[in-house]
Design a protein around this motif. Sequence first.
Motif, PDB file in Angstrom:
ATOM      1  N   TRP A  61       0.812  -1.212   0.000  1.00 22.09           N
ATOM      2  CA  TRP A  61       0.000   0.000   0.000  1.00 22.09           C
ATOM      3  C   TRP A  61       0.849   1.266   0.000  1.00 22.09           C
ATOM      4  O   TRP A  61       0.433   2.307   0.499  1.00 22.09           O
ATOM      5  N   TRP A 117      -8.793   8.953  -5.203  1.00 23.05           N
ATOM      6  CA  TRP A 117      -8.727   7.497  -5.273  1.00 23.05           C
ATOM      7  C   TRP A 117      -9.786   6.977  -6.227  1.00 23.05           C
ATOM      8  O   TRP A 117     -10.926   7.436  -6.199  1.00 23.05           O
ATOM      9  N   SER A 132     -13.212  -2.134   2.502  1.00 17.11           N
ATOM     10  CA  SER A 132     -12.037  -1.739   3.269  1.00 17.11           C
ATOM     11  C   SER A 132     -12.480  -0.822   4.402  1.00 17.11           C
ATOM     12  O   SER A 132     -13.147   0.188   4.163  1.00 17.11           O
ATOM     13  N   GLU A 133     -12.082  -1.170   5.603  1.00 15.91           N
ATOM     14  CA  GLU A 133     -12.421  -0.319   6.750  1.00 15.91           C
ATOM     15  C   GLU A 133     -11.588   0.963   6.753  1.00 15.91           C
ATOM     16  O   GLU A 133     -11.928   1.926   7.407  1.00 15.91           O
ATOM     17  N   PHE A 134     -10.498   0.984   5.990  1.00 16.53           N
ATOM     18  CA  PHE A 134      -9.687   2.186   5.866  1.00 16.53           C
ATOM     19  C   PHE A 134     -10.327   3.071   4.799  1.00 16.53           C
ATOM     20  O   PHE A 134     -10.330   2.732   3.629  1.00 16.53           O
ATOM     21  N   GLY A 135     -10.894   4.156   5.186  1.00 11.82           N
ATOM     22  CA  GLY A 135     -11.539   5.049   4.243  1.00 11.82           C
ATOM     23  C   GLY A 135     -12.987   4.711   3.984  1.00 11.82           C
ATOM     24  O   GLY A 135     -13.648   5.369   3.202  1.00 11.82           O
ATOM     25  N   ASN A 136     -13.496   3.653   4.643  1.00 11.33           N
ATOM     26  CA  ASN A 136     -14.901   3.262   4.487  1.00 11.33           C
ATOM     27  C   ASN A 136     -15.283   3.198   3.004  1.00 11.33           C
ATOM     28  O   ASN A 136     -16.171   3.896   2.543  1.00 11.33           O
ATOM     29  N   ASN A 193     -12.247  -1.674  -2.212  1.00 13.50           N
ATOM     30  CA  ASN A 193     -11.034  -1.795  -3.011  1.00 13.50           C
ATOM     31  C   ASN A 193     -11.313  -2.685  -4.199  1.00 13.50           C
ATOM     32  O   ASN A 193     -12.125  -3.611  -4.129  1.00 13.50           O
TER      33      ASN A 193
END
Length: 102
Positions: free
Chosen positions: A40, A78, A90-94, A97
């Motif tokens: 990443w 993104w 993805s819990e990162f950024g709700n 992916n």
Amino acid sequence: MSIEKKYLKTKNVCRTTFRIPSDAAGESKTAFLVGEFNDWSMHATPMKRLKDGSFKAEVDLPIGAAYQFRYLLDDDRWENDWNADTYCYSEFGNCENSVVEV
């Protein structure tokens, strides 16, 4: 957007080509391929801007796995790949992916 897969006969890898068409890239000056295959890292895999305004990057991925990824345009936007094999939350950024399976 598109993903092309070429399985190499001499190695246990798939040469995977990621493309962002010019209409999706818009006026973007830079694009990076960001995913599990490069830990990443936001700038580890720059994409080459082609004359028609599209972007392209090739990555050799070990066969038999699925890899999450996204595109980073101009360090602030993104994007997912419209032709990904599947998508994964993805819990990162709700967000979701893109996923490529090789």
